[in-house]
Design a protein around this motif. Structure first.
Motif, mmCIF file in Angstrom:
data_model
loop_
_atom_site.group_PDB
_atom_site.id
_atom_site.type_symbol
_atom_site.label_atom_id
_atom_site.label_comp_id
_atom_site.label_asym_id
_atom_site.label_seq_id
_atom_site.Cartn_x
_atom_site.Cartn_y
_atom_site.Cartn_z
ATOM 1 N N ARG A 42 0.833 -1.205 0.000
ATOM 2 C CA ARG A 42 0.000 0.000 0.000
ATOM 3 C C ARG A 42 0.867 1.255 0.000
ATOM 4 O O ARG A 42 0.565 2.234 -0.675
ATOM 5 C CB ARG A 42 -0.932 0.002 1.210
ATOM 6 N N GLY A 101 -9.104 2.996 -2.928
ATOM 7 C CA GLY A 101 -7.882 2.422 -2.368
ATOM 8 C C GLY A 101 -7.030 3.472 -1.684
ATOM 9 O O GLY A 101 -6.451 3.236 -0.622
ATOM 10 N N ILE A 112 -5.348 -4.847 7.580
ATOM 11 C CA ILE A 112 -5.111 -6.253 7.254
ATOM 12 C C ILE A 112 -5.098 -7.032 8.565
ATOM 13 O O ILE A 112 -4.481 -6.627 9.542
ATOM 14 C CB ILE A 112 -3.780 -6.409 6.498
ATOM 15 N N ILE A 129 -9.659 -9.680 6.606
ATOM 16 C CA ILE A 129 -8.954 -8.982 5.531
ATOM 17 C C ILE A 129 -7.550 -9.577 5.411
ATOM 18 O O ILE A 129 -6.783 -9.573 6.370
ATOM 19 C CB ILE A 129 -8.848 -7.470 5.812
ATOM 20 N N ASP A 131 -5.543 -8.819 2.409
ATOM 21 C CA ASP A 131 -4.722 -7.815 1.743
ATOM 22 C C ASP A 131 -5.625 -6.733 1.174
ATOM 23 O O ASP A 131 -6.756 -7.000 0.784
ATOM 24 C CB ASP A 131 -3.900 -8.451 0.619
ATOM 25 N N ILE A 132 -5.114 -5.515 1.120
ATOM 26 C CA ILE A 132 -5.824 -4.397 0.502
ATOM 27 C C ILE A 132 -4.962 -3.926 -0.660
ATOM 28 O O ILE A 132 -3.849 -3.457 -0.465
ATOM 29 C CB ILE A 132 -6.079 -3.250 1.501
ATOM 30 N N LYS A 133 -5.471 -4.078 -1.858
ATOM 31 C CA LYS A 133 -4.731 -3.729 -3.068
ATOM 32 C C LYS A 133 -5.309 -2.447 -3.661
ATOM 33 O O LYS A 133 -6.201 -1.847 -3.095
ATOM 34 C CB LYS A 133 -4.805 -4.872 -4.063
ATOM 35 N N HIS A 136 -8.976 -3.724 -5.212
ATOM 36 C CA HIS A 136 -9.849 -4.585 -4.436
ATOM 37 C C HIS A 136 -9.182 -5.015 -3.130
ATOM 38 O O HIS A 136 -7.985 -4.834 -2.946
ATOM 39 C CB HIS A 136 -10.231 -5.822 -5.256
ATOM 40 N N THR A 137 -10.011 -5.574 -2.271
ATOM 41 C CA THR A 137 -9.544 -6.111 -0.997
ATOM 42 C C THR A 137 -9.781 -7.610 -1.013
ATOM 43 O O THR A 137 -10.839 -8.073 -1.452
ATOM 44 C CB THR A 137 -10.304 -5.460 0.172
ATOM 45 N N THR A 148 -12.741 -11.603 -3.449
ATOM 46 C CA THR A 148 -12.156 -10.357 -3.930
ATOM 47 C C THR A 148 -13.267 -9.324 -3.918
ATOM 48 O O THR A 148 -14.235 -9.439 -4.655
ATOM 49 C CB THR A 148 -11.603 -10.544 -5.354
ATOM 50 N N ASN A 151 -12.816 -2.156 -3.704
ATOM 51 C CA ASN A 151 -12.601 -1.119 -2.683
ATOM 52 C C ASN A 151 -13.741 -0.108 -2.637
ATOM 53 O O ASN A 151 -14.110 0.376 -1.574
ATOM 54 C CB ASN A 151 -11.282 -0.389 -2.933
#
Length: 173
Positions: A42, A101, A112, A129, A131-133, A136-137, A148, A151
Motif C-alpha cells: 500500500r 484504495g 489487514i 482482511i 490484503d488491501i490492493k 480490491h480487498t 475479492t 474497494n
C-alpha cells in the motif's frame, strides 16, 4: 548554448528542487506507513501516485521555463484528456476503486488482519482482511473461501469490525 543559459539554469534548479522534494515526501510517506502499521504494498502504491503527480507538475514547469506556448500545451492536453476521458468513461469503476484504495490507505478504518462484516442486503460477507490492493480487498471467510471485494464497495457499504472472540482459558494460581 549561450542564448539558453537562463533556461538551462532554471531547469537544473527545478530538477534539483523536485528531486529533494520527492526524497522528503517519500520519507514522510514511509514514516506515516510505519507509524500506522500499513503494508509495504500500500505504501508503494501511494508513492507511485504521488510520483506521477509530481512528474506531471515538473513537466508543466519545464514547459513554462522553455517558453512553450500555453495554447499549444492546452490544445495537446485537451485532446489527450478527451481521449482518456472517453476511454475511462466506460470504465469509471476502475477510477472509483483506485480512489477508494487511496482513501482506505489514508483513513484506514480497518486493517489487514481485521475480521469485518459487510452489511449488504444481497451479499452479506463476514471475513478476515488478507490484503488491501489498489482495486480490491482480498477477504477470507471462516470456511476458507477467498473473496475479492472492490474497494469502492467497502466505502459505499456499512462495514463493522467484528472483535475476535477470546477463547475461554482457565487460570491457575
Amino acid at each position: 548554448m549561450g542564448e539558453f543559459h537562463d533556461e538551462i539554469l532554471r531547469t537544473i534548479i527545478i530538477l534539483g528542487i523536485f528531486a529533494l522534494l520527492g526524497f522528503i515526501i517519500k520519507r514522510i510517506i514511509r514514516r506515516y506507513a510505519r507509524a500506522s502499521h500499513l503494508s509495504e504494498h500500500r505504501t508503494n502504491l501511494i508513492a507511485k501516485y504521488i510520483n506521477f503527480f509530481m512528474l506531471t507538475l515538473l513537466a508543466v514547469l519545464i514547459f513554462a521555463i522553455w517558453g512553450i506556448k500555453s495554447n499549444d500545451i492546452l490544445t495537446f492536453l485537451g485532446g489527450t484528456l478527451t481521449v482518456i476521458g472517453v476511454a475511462f468513461f466506460a470504465q469509471w469503476s476502475i477510477l472509483s476503486n483506485i480512489t477508494s484504495g487511496i482513501i482506505l490507505f489514508f483513513s484506514f478504518p480497518f486493517r489487514i488482519g481485521d475480521f469485518i462484516k459487510v452489511h449488504d442486503k444481497d451479499f452479506p460477507v463476514e471475513a478476515q482482511i488478507e490484503d488491501i490492493k489498489a482495486f480490491h480487498t482480498i477477504l477470507r471467510t471462516t470456511e476458507g473461501e477467498l473473496i475479492t471485494y472492490p474497494n469502492s464497495l467497502l466505502l459505499q457499504k456499512a462495514v463493522s469490525i467484528v472483535p475476535l472472540k477470546q477463547e475461554e482459558k482457565e487460570f491457575y494460581d
